[in-house]
Design a protein around this motif. Structure first.
Motif, PDB file in Angstrom:
ATOM      1  N   LEU A  18      30.105  30.678  25.752  1.00 15.17           N
ATOM      2  CA  LEU A  18      30.815  31.778  25.108  1.00 15.17           C
ATOM      3  C   LEU A  18      32.161  31.934  25.786  1.00 15.17           C
ATOM      4  O   LEU A  18      32.293  31.629  26.982  1.00 15.17           O
ATOM      5  N   ARG A  19      33.121  32.456  25.036  1.00 23.83           N
ATOM      6  CA  ARG A  19      34.437  32.760  25.610  1.00 23.83           C
ATOM      7  C   ARG A  19      34.746  34.222  25.344  1.00 23.83           C
ATOM      8  O   ARG A  19      34.856  34.629  24.182  1.00 23.83           O
ATOM      9  N   LEU A  20      34.877  34.978  26.425  1.00 21.20           N
ATOM     10  CA  LEU A  20      35.244  36.377  26.318  1.00 21.20           C
ATOM     11  C   LEU A  20      36.758  36.522  26.405  1.00 21.20           C
ATOM     12  O   LEU A  20      37.418  35.785  27.144  1.00 21.20           O
ATOM     13  N   SER A  21      37.280  37.484  25.657  1.00 21.03           N
ATOM     14  CA  SER A  21      38.704  37.822  25.720  1.00 21.03           C
ATOM     15  C   SER A  21      38.848  39.299  26.029  1.00 21.03           C
ATOM     16  O   SER A  21      37.980  40.101  25.686  1.00 21.03           O
ATOM     17  N   CYS A  22      39.947  39.641  26.651  1.00 22.29           N
ATOM     18  CA  CYS A  22      40.253  41.044  26.954  1.00 22.29           C
ATOM     19  C   CYS A  22      41.737  41.257  26.740  1.00 22.29           C
ATOM     20  O   CYS A  22      42.553  40.698  27.474  1.00 22.29           O
ATOM     21  N   ALA A  23      42.051  42.078  25.760  1.00 21.36           N
ATOM     22  CA  ALA A  23      43.443  42.381  25.446  1.00 21.36           C
ATOM     23  C   ALA A  23      43.800  43.747  26.008  1.00 21.36           C
ATOM     24  O   ALA A  23      43.109  44.734  25.738  1.00 21.36           O
ATOM     25  N   ALA A  24      44.873  43.800  26.770  1.00 18.03           N
ATOM     26  CA  ALA A  24      45.333  45.056  27.352  1.00 18.03           C
ATOM     27  C   ALA A  24      46.466  45.630  26.511  1.00 18.03           C
ATOM     28  O   ALA A  24      47.285  44.895  25.967  1.00 18.03           O
ATOM     29  N   SER A  25      46.495  46.951  26.437  1.00 17.08           N
ATOM     30  CA  SER A  25      47.581  47.639  25.743  1.00 17.08           C
ATOM     31  C   SER A  25      47.926  48.899  26.507  1.00 17.08           C
ATOM     32  O   SER A  25      47.151  49.377  27.325  1.00 17.08           O
ATOM     33  N   GLY A  26      49.091  49.418  26.256  1.00 18.68           N
ATOM     34  CA  GLY A  26      49.529  50.638  26.922  1.00 18.68           C
ATOM     35  C   GLY A  26      50.385  50.387  28.155  1.00 18.68           C
ATOM     36  O   GLY A  26      51.123  51.270  28.587  1.00 18.68           O
ATOM     37  N   ARG A  27      50.248  49.240  28.762  1.00 17.81           N
ATOM     38  CA  ARG A  27      51.118  48.805  29.859  1.00 17.81           C
ATOM     39  C   ARG A  27      50.881  47.308  30.052  1.00 17.81           C
ATOM     40  O   ARG A  27      49.845  46.780  29.646  1.00 17.81           O
ATOM     41  N   THR A  28      51.839  46.676  30.692  1.00 16.35           N
ATOM     42  CA  THR A  28      51.686  45.260  30.963  1.00 16.35           C
ATOM     43  C   THR A  28      51.020  45.047  32.319  1.00 16.35           C
ATOM     44  O   THR A  28      51.290  45.790  33.268  1.00 16.35           O
ATOM     45  N   PHE A  29      50.164  44.041  32.398  1.00 20.09           N
ATOM     46  CA  PHE A  29      49.532  43.672  33.660  1.00 20.09           C
ATOM     47  C   PHE A  29      49.993  42.284  34.096  1.00 20.09           C
ATOM     48  O   PHE A  29      49.305  41.609  34.865  1.00 20.09           O
ATOM     49  N   SER A  30      51.146  41.884  33.631  1.00 25.72           N
ATOM     50  CA  SER A  30      51.620  40.528  33.919  1.00 25.72           C
ATOM     51  C   SER A  30      51.914  40.317  35.398  1.00 25.72           C
ATOM     52  O   SER A  30      52.056  39.168  35.832  1.00 25.72           O
ATOM     53  N   ARG A  31      52.014  41.404  36.168  1.00 25.31           N
ATOM     54  CA  ARG A  31      52.241  41.284  37.608  1.00 25.31           C
ATOM     55  C   ARG A  31      51.060  41.794  38.423  1.00 25.31           C
ATOM     56  O   ARG A  31      51.194  42.057  39.622  1.00 25.31           O
ATOM     57  N   ASN A  32      49.899  41.901  37.791  1.00 26.14           N
ATOM     58  CA  ASN A  32      48.733  42.481  38.454  1.00 26.14           C
ATOM     59  C   ASN A  32      47.492  41.627  38.241  1.00 26.14           C
ATOM     60  O   ASN A  32      47.360  40.979  37.206  1.00 26.14           O
ATOM     61  N   PRO A  33      46.581  41.679  39.200  1.00 28.54           N
ATOM     62  CA  PRO A  33      45.320  40.958  39.030  1.00 28.54           C
ATOM     63  C   PRO A  33      44.469  41.577  37.915  1.00 28.54           C
ATOM     64  O   PRO A  33      44.511  42.780  37.684  1.00 28.54           O
ATOM     65  N   MET A  34      43.707  40.727  37.277  1.00 29.11           N
ATOM     66  CA  MET A  34      42.717  41.162  36.304  1.00 29.11           C
ATOM     67  C   MET A  34      41.413  40.437  36.591  1.00 29.11           C
ATOM     68  O   MET A  34      41.396  39.475  37.377  1.00 29.11           O
ATOM     69  N   GLY A  35      40.330  40.893  35.971  1.00 25.78           N
ATOM     70  CA  GLY A  35      39.058  40.247  36.266  1.00 25.78           C
ATOM     71  C   GLY A  35      37.938  40.700  35.368  1.00 25.78           C
ATOM     72  O   GLY A  35      38.173  41.372  34.343  1.00 25.78           O
ATOM     73  N   TRP A  36      36.720  40.302  35.780  1.00 28.02           N
ATOM     74  CA  TRP A  36      35.517  40.638  35.030  1.00 28.02           C
ATOM     75  C   TRP A  36      34.399  41.062  35.987  1.00 28.02           C
ATOM     76  O   TRP A  36      34.221  40.469  37.055  1.00 28.02           O
ATOM     77  N   PHE A  37      33.663  42.074  35.546  1.00 32.43           N
ATOM     78  CA  PHE A  37      32.426  42.490  36.188  1.00 32.43           C
ATOM     79  C   PHE A  37      31.326  42.440  35.130  1.00 32.43           C
ATOM     80  O   PHE A  37      31.618  42.308  33.931  1.00 32.43           O
ATOM     81  N   ARG A  38      30.084  42.558  35.566  1.00 30.08           N
ATOM     82  CA  ARG A  38      28.977  42.619  34.609  1.00 30.08           C
ATOM     83  C   ARG A  38      27.876  43.524  35.138  1.00 30.08           C
ATOM     84  O   ARG A  38      27.763  43.722  36.362  1.00 30.08           O
ATOM     85  N   GLN A  39      27.056  44.014  34.214  1.00 26.76           N
ATOM     86  CA  GLN A  39      25.954  44.876  34.595  1.00 26.76           C
ATOM     87  C   GLN A  39      24.751  44.592  33.713  1.00 26.76           C
ATOM     88  O   GLN A  39      24.845  44.674  32.477  1.00 26.76           O
TER      89      GLN A  39
END
Length: 124
Positions: A18-39
């Motif tokens: 599977l391929r998960l995607s996450c689209a951000a809006s409201g501000r740019t994160f182009s200079r910040n780390p992003m990631g994934w957690f699960r529960q």
């Protein structure tokens, strides 16, 4: 208002992908780390993967190392999680995260923004 919206979850057989995607809006994160957690039900929310703003450095949980790949497209303000060789124990709600800080971290407390989550179910 900042939003992280995940997509791509679903039901898959063990060994599948599977391929998960996450689209951000409201501000740019182009200079910040992003990631994934699960529960998973009855378990603590756990770190899965993270990536620096440039994509040059990634870090994975031992349980997914070699099977999952995190990547990002800063032009689209989007982060991805490619999940291969899926196992039933990968079944969980997967959350996209982003942080204001510059360095990557595996700590839940280090992330300022969280998505609503997308369900991934792996059948045996």
């Amino acid at each position: 208002q900042v939003q992280l919206v995940e997509s791509g979850g679903g039901l898959v057989q063990a060994g599948g992908s599977l391929r998960l995607s996450c689209a951000a809006s409201g501000r740019t994160f182009s200079r910040n780390p992003m990631g994934w957690f699960r529960q998973s039900p009855g378990k603590e929310r756990e770190f899965v993967a993270t990536i620096t703003w440039s994509g040059g450095t990634t870090k994975y949980a031992d349980s997914v190392q070699g099977r999952f790949t995190i990547s990002r497209d800063n032009a689209k303000n989007t982060v991805y999680l490619q999940m291969n060789s899926l196992k039933p124990e990968d079944t969980a709600v997967y959350y996209c995260v982003a942080r204001v800080g510059q360095t990557i971290t595996t700590s839940r407390a280090g992330y300022n923004y969280w998505g609503q989550g997308t369900q991934v179910t792996v059948s045996s």
